[in-house]
Design a protein around this motif. Structure first.
Motif, PDB file in Angstrom:
ATOM      1  N   MET A 190       6.237   5.151  -2.601  1.00  0.00           N
ATOM      2  CA  MET A 190       7.565   4.623  -2.347  1.00  0.00           C
ATOM      3  C   MET A 190       7.767   3.350  -3.158  1.00  0.00           C
ATOM      4  O   MET A 190       6.879   2.532  -3.283  1.00  0.00           O
ATOM      5  CB  MET A 190       7.754   4.349  -0.860  1.00  0.00           C
ATOM      6  CG  MET A 190       9.094   3.718  -0.551  1.00  0.00           C
ATOM      7  SD  MET A 190       9.466   3.664   1.175  1.00  0.00           S
ATOM      8  CE  MET A 190      10.297   5.211   1.333  1.00  0.00           C
TER       9      MET A 190
ATOM     10  N   ASP B 163      13.521   7.716  11.027  1.00  0.00           N
ATOM     11  CA  ASP B 163      12.991   8.357   9.826  1.00  0.00           C
ATOM     12  C   ASP B 163      13.435   7.584   8.585  1.00  0.00           C
ATOM     13  O   ASP B 163      14.560   7.744   8.119  1.00  0.00           O
ATOM     14  CB  ASP B 163      13.467   9.811   9.745  1.00  0.00           C
ATOM     15  CG  ASP B 163      12.779  10.601   8.657  1.00  0.00           C
ATOM     16  OD1 ASP B 163      12.200   9.987   7.725  1.00  0.00           O
ATOM     17  OD2 ASP B 163      12.833  11.840   8.717  1.00  0.00           O
ATOM     18  N   ARG B 164      12.543   6.770   8.049  1.00  0.00           N
ATOM     19  CA  ARG B 164      12.906   5.930   6.904  1.00  0.00           C
ATOM     20  C   ARG B 164      13.308   6.741   5.680  1.00  0.00           C
ATOM     21  O   ARG B 164      14.015   6.248   4.810  1.00  0.00           O
ATOM     22  CB  ARG B 164      11.780   4.962   6.566  1.00  0.00           C
ATOM     23  CG  ARG B 164      10.533   5.621   6.069  1.00  0.00           C
ATOM     24  CD  ARG B 164       9.428   4.569   5.883  1.00  0.00           C
ATOM     25  NE  ARG B 164       8.158   5.222   5.735  1.00  0.00           N
ATOM     26  CZ  ARG B 164       7.495   5.291   4.588  1.00  0.00           C
ATOM     27  NH1 ARG B 164       7.965   4.692   3.528  1.00  0.00           N
ATOM     28  NH2 ARG B 164       6.346   5.925   4.524  1.00  0.00           N
ATOM     29  N   ARG B 165      12.894   7.998   5.606  1.00  0.00           N
ATOM     30  CA  ARG B 165      13.270   8.837   4.463  1.00  0.00           C
ATOM     31  C   ARG B 165      14.763   9.150   4.462  1.00  0.00           C
ATOM     32  O   ARG B 165      15.313   9.522   3.437  1.00  0.00           O
ATOM     33  CB  ARG B 165      12.469  10.134   4.467  1.00  0.00           C
ATOM     34  CG  ARG B 165      10.967   9.920   4.297  1.00  0.00           C
ATOM     35  CD  ARG B 165      10.209  11.175   4.557  1.00  0.00           C
ATOM     36  NE  ARG B 165      10.488  11.575   5.944  1.00  0.00           N
ATOM     37  CZ  ARG B 165      10.137  12.714   6.490  1.00  0.00           C
ATOM     38  NH1 ARG B 165       9.488  13.606   5.801  1.00  0.00           N
ATOM     39  NH2 ARG B 165      10.427  12.982   7.758  1.00  0.00           N
TER      40      ARG B 165
ATOM     41  N   GLN C 253      16.678  -0.368   4.384  1.00  0.00           N
ATOM     42  CA  GLN C 253      15.792  -0.692   5.495  1.00  0.00           C
ATOM     43  C   GLN C 253      16.301  -1.964   6.144  1.00  0.00           C
ATOM     44  O   GLN C 253      16.705  -2.909   5.457  1.00  0.00           O
ATOM     45  CB  GLN C 253      14.362  -0.875   5.005  1.00  0.00           C
ATOM     46  CG  GLN C 253      13.787   0.425   4.494  1.00  0.00           C
ATOM     47  CD  GLN C 253      12.447   0.251   3.818  1.00  0.00           C
ATOM     48  OE1 GLN C 253      12.036  -0.841   3.498  1.00  0.00           O
ATOM     49  NE2 GLN C 253      11.777   1.362   3.596  1.00  0.00           N
TER      50      GLN C 253
ATOM     51  N   ASN D 286       6.695   0.619   5.940  1.00  0.00           N
ATOM     52  CA  ASN D 286       5.406   1.205   6.301  1.00  0.00           C
ATOM     53  C   ASN D 286       4.702   0.479   7.443  1.00  0.00           C
ATOM     54  O   ASN D 286       3.904   1.072   8.144  1.00  0.00           O
ATOM     55  CB  ASN D 286       4.475   1.213   5.085  1.00  0.00           C
ATOM     56  CG  ASN D 286       4.996   2.103   3.992  1.00  0.00           C
ATOM     57  OD1 ASN D 286       5.465   3.204   4.253  1.00  0.00           O
ATOM     58  ND2 ASN D 286       4.947   1.620   2.770  1.00  0.00           N
TER      59      ASN D 286
END
Length: 156
Positions: free
Chosen positions: A1, A107-109, A114, A133
């Motif tokens: 990432m 879900d960070r995806r 962020q 993370n």
């Protein structure tokens, strides 16, 4: 990432909608209230902090659940912070279709951005991010920075 680029925006006149009113949503709402007076929370039930902020006129609270195709077209940013990952994902999809910035807490995806840890005092604002993370690392550094900022202001 890839690392995220920090960007400080004036969100004073931006319409922001938060879906959910539990622990995570409440923390994010409390942070946003220092920067955004146009905040709407949508949830069937809300924490005491959100109900109190509504009573004080700091935000609009809509006692409802997310409804498909119900996100306002004029929303600038949405936080999907319900206790249901599938609902959060649906909110994320709708925001993408409508071109609305979205953060999906589960879900960070699925996030366009962020949500940072934020330490501030007056006009000094410091954002902290650990790449999505390690939330504990970001929280620990945010608290350290907030403490340092408070100490610095005592000396001035």
């Amino acid at each position: 990432m890839h690392r995220k680029f920090p960007l400080f925006l004036d969100i004073t006149d931006k319409k922001i909608v938060v879906y959910g009113a539990g622990r995570i949503a409440t923390r994010r709402v409390e942070t946003l209230l220092a920067f955004a007076p146009s905040l709407t929370v949508v949830a069937p039930e809300a924490s005491g902090e959100i109900r109190e902020a509504e009573t004080e006129g700091k935000l609009a609270y809509c006692r409802d659940c997310y409804v498909a195709d119900g996100i306002p077209e004029d929303a600038w940013m949405v936080l999907a912070a319900t206790d249901d990952a599938e609902v959060n994902a649906a909110i994320g999809r709708e925001c993408r279709q409508k071109g609305i910035l979205v953060n999906v807490c589960s879900d960070r995806r699925l996030c366009d951005f962020q949500f940072p840890g934020i330490a501030w005092k007056d006009d000094l604002v410091v954002g902290v991010n650990a790449g999505g993370n390690d939330h504990r690392l970001a929280k620990r550094w945010t608290e350290k920075i907030q403490k340092e900022v408070a100490e610095e202001w005592k000396e001035i």
